[in-house]
Design a protein around this motif. Structure first.
Motif, PDB file in Angstrom:
ATOM      1  N   VAL A 135       0.690  -0.831  -0.048  1.00 43.61           N
ATOM      2  CA  VAL A 135       0.401   0.062   0.184  1.00 43.61           C
ATOM      3  C   VAL A 135       0.771   1.026  -0.156  1.00 43.61           C
ATOM      4  O   VAL A 135       1.583   0.971   0.716  1.00 43.61           O
ATOM      5  CB  VAL A 135      -0.819  -0.065   1.422  1.00 43.61           C
ATOM      6  CG1 VAL A 135      -1.817   1.532   0.950  1.00 43.61           C
ATOM      7  CG2 VAL A 135      -2.116  -1.718   1.100  1.00 43.61           C
ATOM      8  N   LEU A 136       0.740   2.055  -1.107  1.00 39.03           N
ATOM      9  CA  LEU A 136       1.600   3.471  -0.987  1.00 39.03           C
ATOM     10  C   LEU A 136       0.646   4.669  -0.607  1.00 39.03           C
ATOM     11  O   LEU A 136      -0.008   4.905  -1.798  1.00 39.03           O
ATOM     12  CB  LEU A 136       2.037   3.802  -2.198  1.00 39.03           C
ATOM     13  CG  LEU A 136       2.889   2.029  -3.115  1.00 39.03           C
ATOM     14  CD1 LEU A 136       3.443   2.268  -4.250  1.00 39.03           C
ATOM     15  CD2 LEU A 136       4.013   2.398  -2.114  1.00 39.03           C
ATOM     16  N   VAL A 137       0.798   5.147   0.285  1.00 32.66           N
ATOM     17  CA  VAL A 137       0.053   6.472   0.203  1.00 32.66           C
ATOM     18  C   VAL A 137       0.450   7.726   0.227  1.00 32.66           C
ATOM     19  O   VAL A 137       1.958   7.686   1.253  1.00 32.66           O
ATOM     20  CB  VAL A 137      -0.524   6.136   2.344  1.00 32.66           C
ATOM     21  CG1 VAL A 137      -1.660   7.355   2.028  1.00 32.66           C
ATOM     22  CG2 VAL A 137      -1.369   5.000   2.475  1.00 32.66           C
ATOM     23  N   VAL A 217      -0.613  -3.769  -5.532  1.00 27.50           N
ATOM     24  CA  VAL A 217      -0.316  -3.001  -5.007  1.00 27.50           C
ATOM     25  C   VAL A 217      -1.363  -2.147  -4.908  1.00 27.50           C
ATOM     26  O   VAL A 217      -2.620  -1.970  -6.079  1.00 27.50           O
ATOM     27  CB  VAL A 217       0.584  -2.031  -6.067  1.00 27.50           C
ATOM     28  CG1 VAL A 217       1.459  -0.252  -6.133  1.00 27.50           C
ATOM     29  CG2 VAL A 217       2.109  -2.426  -6.256  1.00 27.50           C
ATOM     30  N   LEU A 218      -1.658  -1.255  -3.680  1.00 30.82           N
ATOM     31  CA  LEU A 218      -2.830  -0.571  -3.687  1.00 30.82           C
ATOM     32  C   LEU A 218      -2.270   1.292  -3.719  1.00 30.82           C
ATOM     33  O   LEU A 218      -1.001   1.245  -2.259  1.00 30.82           O
ATOM     34  CB  LEU A 218      -3.560  -0.755  -2.557  1.00 30.82           C
ATOM     35  CG  LEU A 218      -4.846   0.572  -2.437  1.00 30.82           C
ATOM     36  CD1 LEU A 218      -5.507   0.870  -3.656  1.00 30.82           C
ATOM     37  CD2 LEU A 218      -5.182   0.556  -1.172  1.00 30.82           C
ATOM     38  N   ALA A 219      -2.361   1.865  -4.622  1.00 31.34           N
ATOM     39  CA  ALA A 219      -1.444   3.441  -4.781  1.00 31.34           C
ATOM     40  C   ALA A 219      -2.420   4.492  -4.717  1.00 31.34           C
ATOM     41  O   ALA A 219      -3.499   4.630  -5.303  1.00 31.34           O
ATOM     42  CB  ALA A 219      -0.889   3.558  -5.840  1.00 31.34           C
ATOM     43  N   HIS A 235       3.314   8.421 -12.397  1.00 30.01           N
ATOM     44  CA  HIS A 235       4.619   8.535 -12.034  1.00 30.01           C
ATOM     45  C   HIS A 235       5.543   6.970 -11.641  1.00 30.01           C
ATOM     46  O   HIS A 235       6.269   6.001 -12.829  1.00 30.01           O
ATOM     47  CB  HIS A 235       5.829   9.566 -12.552  1.00 30.01           C
ATOM     48  CG  HIS A 235       7.153   9.027 -12.776  1.00 30.01           C
ATOM     49  ND1 HIS A 235       7.301   8.890 -14.161  1.00 30.01           N
ATOM     50  CD2 HIS A 235       8.407   9.086 -11.782  1.00 30.01           C
ATOM     51  CE1 HIS A 235       8.687   9.117 -14.126  1.00 30.01           C
ATOM     52  NE2 HIS A 235       9.375   9.174 -13.359  1.00 30.01           N
ATOM     53  N   LEU A 236       5.325   6.766 -10.574  1.00 27.76           N
ATOM     54  CA  LEU A 236       5.854   5.660  -9.905  1.00 27.76           C
ATOM     55  C   LEU A 236       5.434   4.301 -10.294  1.00 27.76           C
ATOM     56  O   LEU A 236       5.392   3.138 -10.670  1.00 27.76           O
ATOM     57  CB  LEU A 236       5.709   5.319  -8.369  1.00 27.76           C
ATOM     58  CG  LEU A 236       6.098   4.750  -7.674  1.00 27.76           C
ATOM     59  CD1 LEU A 236       8.110   4.119  -7.968  1.00 27.76           C
ATOM     60  CD2 LEU A 236       6.059   4.677  -6.466  1.00 27.76           C
ATOM     61  N   CYS A 237       3.635   3.948 -10.726  1.00 24.51           N
ATOM     62  CA  CYS A 237       2.630   3.237 -11.099  1.00 24.51           C
ATOM     63  C   CYS A 237       2.839   3.115 -12.430  1.00 24.51           C
ATOM     64  O   CYS A 237       3.069   1.910 -12.460  1.00 24.51           O
ATOM     65  CB  CYS A 237       1.192   3.799 -11.040  1.00 24.51           C
ATOM     66  SG  CYS A 237       0.680   3.600  -9.138  1.00 24.51           S
ATOM     67  N   ALA A 238       3.285   3.401 -12.632  1.00 21.90           N
ATOM     68  CA  ALA A 238       4.109   3.221 -14.453  1.00 21.90           C
ATOM     69  C   ALA A 238       4.874   2.910 -14.409  1.00 21.90           C
ATOM     70  O   ALA A 238       5.207   1.407 -15.803  1.00 21.90           O
ATOM     71  CB  ALA A 238       4.589   4.531 -15.375  1.00 21.90           C
ATOM     72  N   VAL A 245      -2.251  -2.932  -9.516  1.00 17.93           N
ATOM     73  CA  VAL A 245      -1.961  -2.029  -9.630  1.00 17.93           C
ATOM     74  C   VAL A 245      -3.555  -1.407  -9.796  1.00 17.93           C
ATOM     75  O   VAL A 245      -3.569  -1.040 -10.413  1.00 17.93           O
ATOM     76  CB  VAL A 245      -1.097  -1.129 -10.783  1.00 17.93           C
ATOM     77  CG1 VAL A 245      -1.458   0.363  -9.301  1.00 17.93           C
ATOM     78  CG2 VAL A 245      -0.045  -1.301  -9.883  1.00 17.93           C
ATOM     79  N   GLU A 246      -4.042  -1.154  -8.437  1.00 16.11           N
ATOM     80  CA  GLU A 246      -5.059  -0.259  -7.839  1.00 16.11           C
ATOM     81  C   GLU A 246      -4.714   1.286  -8.120  1.00 16.11           C
ATOM     82  O   GLU A 246      -4.518   1.615  -5.917  1.00 16.11           O
ATOM     83  CB  GLU A 246      -6.153  -1.245  -6.651  1.00 16.11           C
ATOM     84  CG  GLU A 246      -6.330  -2.952  -7.367  1.00 16.11           C
ATOM     85  CD  GLU A 246      -7.017  -3.138  -5.497  1.00 16.11           C
ATOM     86  OE1 GLU A 246      -8.200  -1.975  -5.348  1.00 16.11           O
ATOM     87  OE2 GLU A 246      -7.059  -4.478  -5.645  1.00 16.11           O
ATOM     88  N   ARG A 247      -5.097   1.827  -8.297  1.00 18.59           N
ATOM     89  CA  ARG A 247      -4.643   3.683  -8.039  1.00 18.59           C
ATOM     90  C   ARG A 247      -5.886   4.174  -7.867  1.00 18.59           C
ATOM     91  O   ARG A 247      -7.258   3.938  -9.013  1.00 18.59           O
ATOM     92  CB  ARG A 247      -3.450   4.172  -9.676  1.00 18.59           C
ATOM     93  CG  ARG A 247      -4.018   5.519  -9.650  1.00 18.59           C
ATOM     94  CD  ARG A 247      -2.505   5.668  -9.063  1.00 18.59           C
ATOM     95  NE  ARG A 247      -2.279   6.653  -9.544  1.00 18.59           N
ATOM     96  CZ  ARG A 247      -2.954   7.894  -8.658  1.00 18.59           C
ATOM     97  NH1 ARG A 247      -3.453   7.771  -7.253  1.00 18.59           N
ATOM     98  NH2 ARG A 247      -2.055   9.311  -8.446  1.00 18.59           N
TER      99      ARG A 247
END
Length: 283
Positions: A135-137, A217-219, A235-238, A245-247
């Motif tokens: 998880v990216l917050v 990933v949950l971003a 940019h990071l998720c790319a 990835v769930e954005r």
């Protein structure tokens, strides 16, 4: 609402890593575990309101102080040469310590800002199969070209000025940004701001390694984030070529309160619920 936690320390040679463990959620058996790594210069106890919301959503919570911050000692000095490589090592030590305590449970690695960059690199370099979800917050690559309007032309000299100052003084004193930091951390962070890419870690091409991450990933990016606006996380998720990835964008309307790079912790109930839902989808 805030919670009290149990404080402990993990010895790392001459360093100690602070670890704060919150009470298990009431009425939940084998709750998924969220292990949080904070933003640059942010103490672990700052996340108490967020921990309370995660617990209310049925999740167990542990928060680690980054090296040299909060209860992790010693504080950065001119003798401190560590950078991203050592932060990645610290994440591995924390997760290894927690492994027997939470055996058989889903485990989520959650990073905020710098803690998120380190979490990404941990998975990229170790392929840690004990982490079920990332998880990216409010995380992003603070690449100067990603900022809007005239601001982009201020980000580059600002970030590289911090790098130059920390190199000259052999430590970043924390003047108005990021708290006191080892010059190696600032050097590596400055590289991401200058190039939009992770630096090599002990000779390993970190960019290529990130492309091989397969952990879900949950971003989540924040409205009104002054440091990592939405485009920096895009940019990071790319870079995640192999991971699902769930954005999402966390809006002021959804949060029901003011947001920016830091104060989202005070309006985090909907975010905690979303993370709990994400946890349920993991194998």
């Amino acid at each position: 609402m805030t919670l009290e936690y149990t404080q402990e320390h993990l010895d790392r040679g001459t360093d100690r890593i602070g670890l704060q463990t919150y009470p298990e959620p009431e009425g939940v058996v084998d709750a998924p575990v969220v292990v949080i790594f904070p933003a640059m210069g942010v103490r672990a106890h700052y996340y108490r309101p967020f921990a309370a919301e995660l617990r209310a959503a049925g999740l167990a919570v542990v928060v680690a102080d980054l090296r040299g911050t909060g209860t992790s000692t010693p504080p950065p000095s001119r003798a401190s040469t560590y950078g991203y490589a050592e932060l990645v090592d610290d994440i591995g030590v924390v997760l290894d310590t927690l492994k027997p305590r939470f055996a058989g449970r889903r485990r989520l690695l959650l990073g905020h800002s710098l803690g998120g960059q380190a979490a990404v690199l941990h998975l990229a370099l170790t392929r840690d199969a004990t982490v079920d979800g990332l998880v990216l917050v409010a995380v992003g690559m603070p690449y100067w070209r990603l900022y809007q309007g005239g601001r982009r032309y201020g980000v580059l000299p600002y970030t590289q000025g911090i790098v130059a100052t920390s190199a000259l003084l052999r430590v970043w004193p924390g003047w108005g940004f990021g708290g006191r930091q080892a010059r190696g951390v600032i050097r590596d962070w400055g590289h991401t701001a200058r190039t939009g890419r992770f630096p090599a870690i002990r000779g390993v091409d970190a960019e290529a390694a990130v492309r091989g991450i397969t952990t879900p990933v949950l971003a989540v990016s924040m409205d009104d984030d002054q440091f990592t606006p939405h485009g920096t996380l895009d940019h990071l998720c790319a870079k995640f070529d192999s991971a699902p990835v769930e954005r999402e964008r966390y809006t002021v309307a959804r949060a029901g309160g003011r947001l920016d790079h830091f104060v989202w912790v005070r309006a985090s109930a909907p975010l905690a619920a979303r993370i709990a839902t994400f946890a349920k989808t993991l194998p």
